[in-house]
Design an enzyme around this catalytic site. Structure first.
Site, PDB file in Angstrom:
ATOM      1  N   ARG A   1      28.352  34.522  37.025  1.00  0.00           N
ATOM      2  CA  ARG A   1      29.047  35.736  36.583  1.00  0.00           C
ATOM      3  C   ARG A   1      28.470  37.028  37.177  1.00  0.00           C
ATOM      4  NH1 ARG A   1      31.484  38.227  31.884  1.00  0.00           N
ATOM      5  NH2 ARG A   1      30.304  40.000  31.092  1.00  0.00           N
TER       6      ARG A   1
ATOM      7  N   TYR B   1      35.331  42.617  21.767  1.00  0.00           N
ATOM      8  CA  TYR B   1      33.999  42.786  21.176  1.00  0.00           C
ATOM      9  C   TYR B   1      33.363  44.034  21.770  1.00  0.00           C
ATOM     10  CZ  TYR B   1      33.498  39.779  25.367  1.00  0.00           C
ATOM     11  OH  TYR B   1      33.614  39.212  26.613  1.00  0.00           O
TER      12      TYR B   1
ATOM     13  N   HIS C   1      33.023  40.354  38.170  1.00  0.00           N
ATOM     14  CA  HIS C   1      32.393  39.100  37.739  1.00  0.00           C
ATOM     15  C   HIS C   1      32.753  37.974  38.712  1.00  0.00           C
ATOM     16  CE1 HIS C   1      32.248  41.064  33.568  1.00  0.00           C
ATOM     17  NE2 HIS C   1      31.048  41.098  34.105  1.00  0.00           N
ATOM     18  N   ALA C   2      31.716  37.311  39.202  1.00  0.00           N
ATOM     19  CA  ALA C   2      31.869  36.402  40.335  1.00  0.00           C
ATOM     20  C   ALA C   2      32.835  35.242  40.074  1.00  0.00           C
ATOM     21  CB  ALA C   2      30.492  35.868  40.731  1.00  0.00           C
ATOM     22  N   ARG C   3      32.761  34.641  38.904  1.00  0.00           N
ATOM     23  CA  ARG C   3      33.524  33.415  38.675  1.00  0.00           C
ATOM     24  C   ARG C   3      34.989  33.661  38.369  1.00  0.00           C
ATOM     25  NH1 ARG C   3      30.202  32.204  33.115  1.00  0.00           N
ATOM     26  NH2 ARG C   3      31.034  33.920  31.875  1.00  0.00           N
ATOM     27  N   GLU C   4      35.387  34.903  38.206  1.00  0.00           N
ATOM     28  CA  GLU C   4      36.768  35.219  37.851  1.00  0.00           C
ATOM     29  C   GLU C   4      37.616  35.323  39.114  1.00  0.00           C
ATOM     30  OE1 GLU C   4      36.107  38.761  35.482  1.00  0.00           O
ATOM     31  OE2 GLU C   4      34.855  37.663  34.056  1.00  0.00           O
TER      32      GLU C   4
ATOM     33  N   ASN D   1      29.225  44.809  34.705  1.00  0.00           N
ATOM     34  CA  ASN D   1      30.040  45.486  33.692  1.00  0.00           C
ATOM     35  C   ASN D   1      29.235  45.841  32.435  1.00  0.00           C
ATOM     36  OD1 ASN D   1      32.607  46.617  33.451  1.00  0.00           O
ATOM     37  ND2 ASN D   1      33.307  44.973  32.068  1.00  0.00           N
ATOM     38  N   ARG D   2      27.932  45.807  32.548  1.00  0.00           N
ATOM     39  CA  ARG D   2      27.041  46.339  31.514  1.00  0.00           C
ATOM     40  C   ARG D   2      26.089  47.356  32.122  1.00  0.00           C
ATOM     41  NH1 ARG D   2      30.201  43.596  29.599  1.00  0.00           N
ATOM     42  NH2 ARG D   2      30.132  42.111  27.868  1.00  0.00           N
TER      43      ARG D   2
ATOM     44  N   HIS E   1      39.843  41.646  35.573  1.00  0.00           N
ATOM     45  CA  HIS E   1      38.980  40.528  35.165  1.00  0.00           C
ATOM     46  C   HIS E   1      39.843  39.328  34.775  1.00  0.00           C
ATOM     47  CE1 HIS E   1      35.080  42.759  34.387  1.00  0.00           C
ATOM     48  NE2 HIS E   1      35.927  43.748  34.628  1.00  0.00           N
ATOM     49  N   SER E   2      39.159  38.243  34.404  1.00  0.00           N
ATOM     50  CA  SER E   2      39.828  37.131  33.735  1.00  0.00           C
ATOM     51  C   SER E   2      38.774  36.471  32.841  1.00  0.00           C
ATOM     52  CB  SER E   2      40.375  36.120  34.747  1.00  0.00           C
ATOM     53  OG  SER E   2      39.349  35.312  35.277  1.00  0.00           O
ATOM     54  N   TYR E   3      39.070  35.621  31.849  1.00  0.00           N
ATOM     55  CA  TYR E   3      40.430  35.298  31.521  1.00  0.00           C
ATOM     56  C   TYR E   3      40.678  35.717  30.077  1.00  0.00           C
ATOM     57  CZ  TYR E   3      38.118  31.201  29.280  1.00  0.00           C
ATOM     58  OH  TYR E   3      37.304  30.392  28.528  1.00  0.00           O
TER      59      TYR E   3
HETATM   60  N1  ARG Z   1      35.219  40.401  29.370  1.00  0.00           N
HETATM   61  C1  ARG Z   1      34.699  41.554  30.066  1.00  0.00           C
HETATM   62  C2  ARG Z   1      33.207  41.664  29.860  1.00  0.00           C
HETATM   63  O1  ARG Z   1      32.642  40.991  29.037  1.00  0.00           O
HETATM   64  C3  ARG Z   1      35.341  42.819  29.624  1.00  0.00           C
HETATM   65  C4  ARG Z   1      35.103  43.172  28.202  1.00  0.00           C
HETATM   66  C5  ARG Z   1      35.653  44.487  27.902  1.00  0.00           C
HETATM   67  N2  ARG Z   1      34.671  45.450  28.293  1.00  0.00           N
HETATM   68  C6  ARG Z   1      34.969  46.467  28.999  1.00  0.00           C
HETATM   69  N3  ARG Z   1      34.068  47.315  29.315  1.00  0.00           N
HETATM   70  N4  ARG Z   1      36.210  46.642  29.338  1.00  0.00           N
HETATM   71  O2  ARG Z   1      32.600  42.393  30.594  1.00  0.00           O
HETATM   72 ZN    ZN Z   2      34.951  39.844  33.696  1.00  0.00          ZN
END
Ligand code: ARG
Ligand code: ZN
Length: 427
Positions: free
Chosen positions: A241, A363, A183-186, A258-259, A311-313
């Site tokens: 992001r 989540y 994610h770019a902004r992290e 990450n999706r 990642h953050s945060y």
């Molecule tokens: N905050 C990150 C996101 O929204 C990671 C959330 C956890 N998801 C994962 N696949 N580990 O992408």
């Molecule tokens: Zn992230």
């Protein structure tokens, strides 16, 4: 000289404390306390309008009746937004009133600040700097570092992986994978990858933990998995992001990498709308960045024993699943690993990290790299959310890089050493 003085006075005037939110001339980040479903609707609405950027949670759909929401609001929309909040009896605090100053502080580099004594690793670096650093590091440590190109981004920037190895030859070397900057902004995430590489190279044969790690495992490090997005946060929009791929059916840019992995792809917790921050892309691995990582891991799946995504945060140590509320078969084992790591961070740095299975700890988030790696057979798979918990959020000042990285390093070493024990090849 006189002109300079006037300038200085004007500049400071601009920075004078404001009397109320409406009078602020700065973009702000608000922390909003949601307590009812109706308020959740309102905040969900606000967060998708008025040029606001949702910092936490990542997507409006994650806002529920008891969510603390962190929202970036541009100066010219502050009046409208805070009025709306008041009307609906939503309380808020100003988390940040100096985002412009913070951004300036983060992008200050050597040339404009030549006498800066802070070391290279306690600053953030542009993409160009990072590419230069990769090259230089490989040249400086030819016996320990190899650089491989694993693919390229949507905008055709190279994706370089550093392979770190100890100086002991061993047959059938196991391996660790670490990626940063999905994610770019992290920004703390790529900073951590640089920190980690430097630490590994400097302390090999000095620190027992890292020596053991490098003698028994090769460590693959991808410092910036989303170079196009990262570049964009330096040039155009610090809050970006996703990656920067164009879509056929919409003018909106970018897929959430990450999706985009093939783990319950695009189910609840992801979006099929290209304008959303958690857009899953056209199909699994539609994005070259995700595809490159997936291809690399597929072809190294027998040696890679530990997968880590930084990642953050939020300060969390997470493990699969994110894409379902189911428990993985070795849930208890993974839980122990993150619990021990979090305990060490608490003891040595007096800082609290949450830990647990991702879907239950934050989540549902399908299509994540960690879940996909787990299903591929890498049964030690983790996502770290580094500092902080929202004080500065994505705008963590350079002065806090070293602590954020040191504690994450401690957690990483703790987990890696355990995994080394657990995956000992049978003689
Ligand atoms: N905050 C990150 C996101 O929204 C990671 C959330 C956890 N998801 C994962 N696949 N580990 O992408
Ligand atoms: Zn992230």
């Amino acid at each position: 000289m006189k002109a300079l003085l006037i300038w200085a006075v004007l500049l400071n005037f601009y920075k004078l404390p404001k009397t109320g939110d409406c009078a602020s001339t700065h973009d702000q980040v608000l922390s909003i306390q949601v307590t009812t479903h109706q308020q959740a609707d309102i905040v969900r609405n606000i967060s998708s309008q008025y040029e606001t950027v949702l910092w936490s949670p990542t997507s409006p759909e994650y806002i529920g009746a008891h969510t603390e929401v962190h929202l970036f609001v541009p100066a010219n929309k502050l009046g409208t937004v805070t009025d709306l909040l008041q009307t609906h009896l939503l309380t808020h605090q100003v988390l940040l009133d100096n985002t412009e100053d913070l951004i300036e502080m983060q992008t200050r580099n050597e040339s404009s600040d030549p006498r800066s004594s802070a070391s290279y690793y306690e600053r953030y670096h542009s993409l160009e700097d990072i590419y230069y650093w990769i090259n230089k590091t490989a040249q400086d440590y030819p016996d320990m570092v190899k650089v491989t190109l694993i693919g390229s981004s949507y905008e055709k920037r190279p994706l370089y992986v550093l392979k770190l190895s100890g100086r002991q030859e061993r047959a059938e070397k196991r391996a660790i994978w670490i990626d940063c900057g999905i994610h770019a902004r992290e920004w703390i995430s790529p900073a951590f990858c640089l920190w980690f590489v430097q630490y590994s190279l400097n302390f090999y044969n000095l620190n027992n933990d890292i020596t053991e790690m490098l003698n028994s495992m090769d460590i693959y490090v991808l410092p910036v998995m989303n170079p196009d997005g990262y570049k964009y946060t330096w040039t155009t929009n610090r809050m970006w992001r996703k990656n920067r791929s164009l879509s056929k059916e919409s003018n909106c840019v970018g897929t959430d990498l990450n999706r985009n992995f093939d783990a319950n792809w695009c189910t609840k917790g992801a979006s099929n709308r290209p304008c959303d921050e958690i857009y899953c892309g056209q199909f699994p691995e539609s994005e070259p960045e995700a595809e490159a990582v997936a291809n690399f891991l597929r072809s190294h799946k027998d040696s890679v024993k530990l997968y880590l995504s930084i990642h953050s945060y939020g300060q969390m140590l997470l493990f699969p699943y994110s894409c379902s509320n189911e428990e993985v078969p070795n849930h208890a084992e993974l839980f122990e690993l993150v619990q021990e790591a979090a305990m060490k961070v608490r003891r040595y740095y007096r800082n609290n990290y949450k830990y647990g299975a991702s879907a239950k700890t934050i989540y549902l988030a399908p299509g994540g790299s960690d879940d996909w790696a787990y299903n591929l057979g890498i049964h030690y798979s983790f996502t770290f959310e580094l500092e902080d918990r929202g004080r500065y959020g994505f705008l963590l000042p350079p002065s806090l890089i070293s602590k954020a990285c040191n504690e994450a390093l401690l957690a990483l070493k703790s987990i890696a050493l355990r995994v080394i024990q657990k995956t000992q090849p049978q003689p």
